[in-house]
Design an enzyme around this catalytic site. Structure first.
Site, PDB file in Angstrom:
ATOM      1  N   ASP A 150       0.827  -1.209   0.000  1.00  0.00           N
ATOM      2  CA  ASP A 150       0.000   0.000   0.000  1.00  0.00           C
ATOM      3  C   ASP A 150       0.860   1.258   0.000  1.00  0.00           C
ATOM      4  O   ASP A 150       0.737   2.114   0.879  1.00  0.00           O
ATOM      5  CB  ASP A 150      -0.944  -0.029   1.199  1.00  0.00           C
ATOM      6  CG  ASP A 150      -1.880  -1.230   1.180  1.00  0.00           C
ATOM      7  OD1 ASP A 150      -3.074  -1.047   0.956  1.00  0.00           O
ATOM      8  OD2 ASP A 150      -1.388  -2.367   1.369  1.00  0.00           O
ATOM      9  N   ASP A 177      -1.442  -2.805  -4.052  1.00  0.00           N
ATOM     10  CA  ASP A 177      -1.696  -1.365  -3.957  1.00  0.00           C
ATOM     11  C   ASP A 177      -0.401  -0.589  -4.142  1.00  0.00           C
ATOM     12  O   ASP A 177       0.251  -0.180  -3.179  1.00  0.00           O
ATOM     13  CB  ASP A 177      -2.392  -0.995  -2.642  1.00  0.00           C
ATOM     14  CG  ASP A 177      -3.886  -1.305  -2.675  1.00  0.00           C
ATOM     15  OD1 ASP A 177      -4.369  -1.806  -3.704  1.00  0.00           O
ATOM     16  OD2 ASP A 177      -4.557  -1.058  -1.672  1.00  0.00           O
ATOM     17  N   TYR A 180      -1.814   3.855  -6.354  1.00  0.00           N
ATOM     18  CA  TYR A 180      -3.047   4.561  -5.997  1.00  0.00           C
ATOM     19  C   TYR A 180      -3.454   5.527  -7.120  1.00  0.00           C
ATOM     20  O   TYR A 180      -3.921   6.633  -6.876  1.00  0.00           O
ATOM     21  CB  TYR A 180      -2.903   5.304  -4.667  1.00  0.00           C
ATOM     22  CG  TYR A 180      -3.040   4.376  -3.478  1.00  0.00           C
ATOM     23  CD1 TYR A 180      -4.194   4.361  -2.707  1.00  0.00           C
ATOM     24  CD2 TYR A 180      -2.019   3.491  -3.148  1.00  0.00           C
ATOM     25  CE1 TYR A 180      -4.321   3.489  -1.630  1.00  0.00           C
ATOM     26  CE2 TYR A 180      -2.144   2.617  -2.076  1.00  0.00           C
ATOM     27  CZ  TYR A 180      -3.305   2.622  -1.333  1.00  0.00           C
ATOM     28  OH  TYR A 180      -3.424   1.749  -0.275  1.00  0.00           O
ATOM     29  N   ASN A 210      -6.607  -3.915  -4.587  1.00  0.00           N
ATOM     30  CA  ASN A 210      -7.866  -3.367  -5.101  1.00  0.00           C
ATOM     31  C   ASN A 210      -7.663  -2.081  -5.891  1.00  0.00           C
ATOM     32  O   ASN A 210      -8.427  -1.780  -6.817  1.00  0.00           O
ATOM     33  CB  ASN A 210      -8.865  -3.134  -3.961  1.00  0.00           C
ATOM     34  CG  ASN A 210      -8.293  -2.282  -2.840  1.00  0.00           C
ATOM     35  OD1 ASN A 210      -7.274  -2.648  -2.234  1.00  0.00           O
ATOM     36  ND2 ASN A 210      -8.929  -1.163  -2.541  1.00  0.00           N
ATOM     37  N   HIS A 293      -2.923  -9.697  -1.209  1.00  0.00           N
ATOM     38  CA  HIS A 293      -3.274  -8.359  -0.727  1.00  0.00           C
ATOM     39  C   HIS A 293      -4.156  -8.360   0.522  1.00  0.00           C
ATOM     40  O   HIS A 293      -3.853  -7.680   1.512  1.00  0.00           O
ATOM     41  CB  HIS A 293      -3.956  -7.564  -1.835  1.00  0.00           C
ATOM     42  CG  HIS A 293      -4.168  -6.120  -1.479  1.00  0.00           C
ATOM     43  ND1 HIS A 293      -3.128  -5.277  -1.125  1.00  0.00           N
ATOM     44  CD2 HIS A 293      -5.298  -5.363  -1.391  1.00  0.00           C
ATOM     45  CE1 HIS A 293      -3.593  -4.080  -0.853  1.00  0.00           C
ATOM     46  NE2 HIS A 293      -4.918  -4.097  -0.996  1.00  0.00           N
ATOM     47  N   HIS A 303     -11.667  -3.461   7.133  1.00  0.00           N
ATOM     48  CA  HIS A 303     -11.711  -4.620   6.228  1.00  0.00           C
ATOM     49  C   HIS A 303     -11.940  -5.941   6.958  1.00  0.00           C
ATOM     50  O   HIS A 303     -11.417  -6.986   6.544  1.00  0.00           O
ATOM     51  CB  HIS A 303     -10.432  -4.699   5.398  1.00  0.00           C
ATOM     52  CG  HIS A 303     -10.164  -3.467   4.573  1.00  0.00           C
ATOM     53  ND1 HIS A 303     -11.043  -2.998   3.628  1.00  0.00           N
ATOM     54  CD2 HIS A 303      -9.109  -2.595   4.574  1.00  0.00           C
ATOM     55  CE1 HIS A 303     -10.549  -1.904   3.067  1.00  0.00           C
ATOM     56  NE2 HIS A 303      -9.379  -1.630   3.635  1.00  0.00           N
ATOM     57  N   HIS A 330      -3.406  -4.245   2.435  1.00  0.00           N
ATOM     58  CA  HIS A 330      -4.812  -3.824   2.441  1.00  0.00           C
ATOM     59  C   HIS A 330      -5.194  -3.011   3.678  1.00  0.00           C
ATOM     60  O   HIS A 330      -5.735  -1.916   3.560  1.00  0.00           O
ATOM     61  CB  HIS A 330      -5.726  -5.035   2.285  1.00  0.00           C
ATOM     62  CG  HIS A 330      -7.108  -4.715   1.818  1.00  0.00           C
ATOM     63  ND1 HIS A 330      -7.362  -3.790   0.832  1.00  0.00           N
ATOM     64  CD2 HIS A 330      -8.325  -5.212   2.186  1.00  0.00           C
ATOM     65  CE1 HIS A 330      -8.663  -3.721   0.616  1.00  0.00           C
ATOM     66  NE2 HIS A 330      -9.275  -4.560   1.418  1.00  0.00           N
ATOM     67  N   VAL A 331      -4.949  -3.544   4.865  1.00  0.00           N
ATOM     68  CA  VAL A 331      -5.219  -2.803   6.100  1.00  0.00           C
ATOM     69  C   VAL A 331      -4.035  -1.876   6.348  1.00  0.00           C
ATOM     70  O   VAL A 331      -2.886  -2.322   6.409  1.00  0.00           O
ATOM     71  CB  VAL A 331      -5.422  -3.756   7.294  1.00  0.00           C
ATOM     72  CG1 VAL A 331      -5.576  -2.967   8.590  1.00  0.00           C
ATOM     73  CG2 VAL A 331      -6.626  -4.649   7.054  1.00  0.00           C
ATOM     74  N   HIS A 332      -4.318  -0.594   6.543  1.00  0.00           N
ATOM     75  CA  HIS A 332      -3.251   0.395   6.628  1.00  0.00           C
ATOM     76  C   HIS A 332      -2.705   0.476   8.054  1.00  0.00           C
ATOM     77  O   HIS A 332      -2.858   1.476   8.773  1.00  0.00           O
ATOM     78  CB  HIS A 332      -3.764   1.755   6.157  1.00  0.00           C
ATOM     79  CG  HIS A 332      -4.238   1.723   4.739  1.00  0.00           C
ATOM     80  ND1 HIS A 332      -5.052   2.691   4.198  1.00  0.00           N
ATOM     81  CD2 HIS A 332      -4.023   0.822   3.743  1.00  0.00           C
ATOM     82  CE1 HIS A 332      -5.314   2.397   2.934  1.00  0.00           C
ATOM     83  NE2 HIS A 332      -4.700   1.265   2.641  1.00  0.00           N
TER      84      HIS A 332
END
Length: 432
Positions: A150, A177, A180, A210, A293, A303, A330-332
């Site tokens: 990410d 990711d 962006y 995503n 991801h 999420h 995915h999870v920040h």
């Protein structure tokens, strides 16, 4: 009347002390998105290479990817072990794509090799522009992976990349990711320029998230930007899709799965995964990693449950194969699990790491579920990166480094024993 006031004072003091303990680390403020130009102002000619990055492409081979504005620019790479002296040349392929009103430059993919292990090579793309240099990974332990997902394009991204550049890594793993861009195609170009100083020198192995999907029904194909720009060794590993593949490096077999490709038991990805796992030789590659991801084990409120379906379909395959480590994004935020399988602690299960904390513009996921699940060992909502040093066939050192302002601060580390050394592989083989 004095006693109640005294009690109230004590209660307030206690509450303040609790708040102080829970807020022991004060996170720095968000940072703005970077304004990187679509094109590099240092490029003197339209045929000069832009957005150069490299990736592994089978044993002793590396894929060099770059973009030119000039559609007539040739797709070849000259390379050698001395600066300015190129004793080898390789030709490759090219592609381009259109997205609504955007037209990409000419995207070149050239595989060079066979190459010597743990060796610096100097190379030039298309006979034009500056000389680049890369270092091939070693073919034996130790080997170091840098890890962060990410990424995006913010001030925190720049800080993360600077810290990764300092860690002397051999291969970078990015679990989805990337740019962006989110349909704004010029942001793919600015991302390519942003990461070029690192991605042109060490292999970057990525999988989709995503934000790579960029699907506009009836107008665009899913993942057209990602697949065109970031070609991974899917063909070399027997996959039919750039969204999932595997590679081997220095005693490690790494599987990059696609959270956004079909993954049920009847899917191509499931069949490919099952076949790929069956080919793993734990004598040649005693370590087995998987990356994708969307995390399967996540105690952050962001999420929640997003990876449950994929987990139900594929976790039994990974467990039967004795996968050592699973890396997701995915999870920040950052989270590390104990060895776990099917939601329960299991000494023969995988360690799961969520590391979607590269610096993206959406910010951090700060809220966690309490109480902390038994399988969750460490968690923190901060930007940062991970370093994974495989010391030998039995021991690896994992560490996570928080971006504390512009400093890299090691906050979490743990020695991991391979499941081969713990006897889990032999035990499961007997059970099968």
């Amino acid at each position: 009347m004095e006693q109640p006031k005294h009690q109230l004072f004590l209660i307030l003091t206690l509450l303040l002390s609790i708040v102080t303990v829970e807020s022991e680390y004060l996170r720095p403020l968000p940072r703005k998105a970077l304004t990187v130009p679509w094109y590099s102002i240092s490029k003197a000619h339209s045929s000069d290479p832009q957005q150069v990055h490299i990736s592994l492409a089978g044993e002793k081979h590396i894929r060099v990817t770059w973009i030119t504005d000039d559609k007539r620019s040739p797709s070849y790479v000259e390379y050698g072990t001395l600066p300015g002296r190129y004793d080898s040349i390789a030709e490759g392929e090219f592609t381009s794509y259109n997205y609504i009103l955007y037209s990409s430059g000419k995207i070149h993919h050239v595989v060079i090799g066979p190459l010597e292990d743990n060796t610096v090579y100097f190379y030039r793309c298309g006979g034009k522009g500056p000389e680049f240099q890369l270092k091939t990974p070693p073919n034996q332990f130790p080997i170091v992976f840098a890890v962060a997902g990410d990424l995006g394009q913010t001030g925190w991204t720049k800080s993360t990349l600077a810290h990764i550049d300092q860690c002397q890594y051999d291969v970078y793993l990015l679990p989805g990711d990337l740019s962006y861009a989110d349909c704004m195609q010029h942001l793919w170009d600015s991302f390519g320029e942003l990461v070029e100083p690192l991605a042109s020198t060490r292999p970057w192995m990525v999988t989709e998230g995503n934000h790579e999907e960029e699907n506009i029904p009836l107008l665009t194909d899913k993942f057209v930007s990602y697949n065109s720009r970031w070609k991974m060794p899917f063909e070399e590993s027997g996959s039919t899709s750039n969204l999932y593949y595997s590679f081997e490096v220095a005693g490690v077999h790494v599987i990059m799965l696609g959270s956004y490709a079909d993954y049920d038991m009847h899917s191509d990805q499931y069949r490919w995964l099952k076949e790929d796992l069956s080919k793993v030789d734990r004598e040649r590659t005693p370590w087995l990693f998987v990356s994708f991801h969307v995390p399967w084990y996540n105690s952050n409120k962001a999420h929640q449950g997003a990876g449950d379906d994929m987990m139900a379909a594929m976790e039994p395959l990974l467990y039967a194969a004795s996968v050592d480590l699973v890396i997701a994004g995915h999870v920040h935020a950052y989270e590390r699990s104990k060895r776990v399988y099917d939601g329960r602690l299991d000494p023969c299960g995988a360690v799961h790491i969520t590391i979607g904390d590269g610096g993206n513009r959406e910010g951090l996921a700060r809220k966690y579920i309490n109480p902390q699940p038994k399988w969750s060992e460490f968690r923190e909502a901060s930007f940062g990166h991970g370093e994974l040093k495989i010391v030998n066939s039995t021991h690896a050192l994992w560490s996570w480094h928080r971006n504390d302002d512009d400093n890299s601060v090691k906050v979490d580390d743990i020695w991991i024993n391979s499941l081969v050394s713990s006897g889990c592989v032999d035990q499961k083989t007997r059970e099968l």
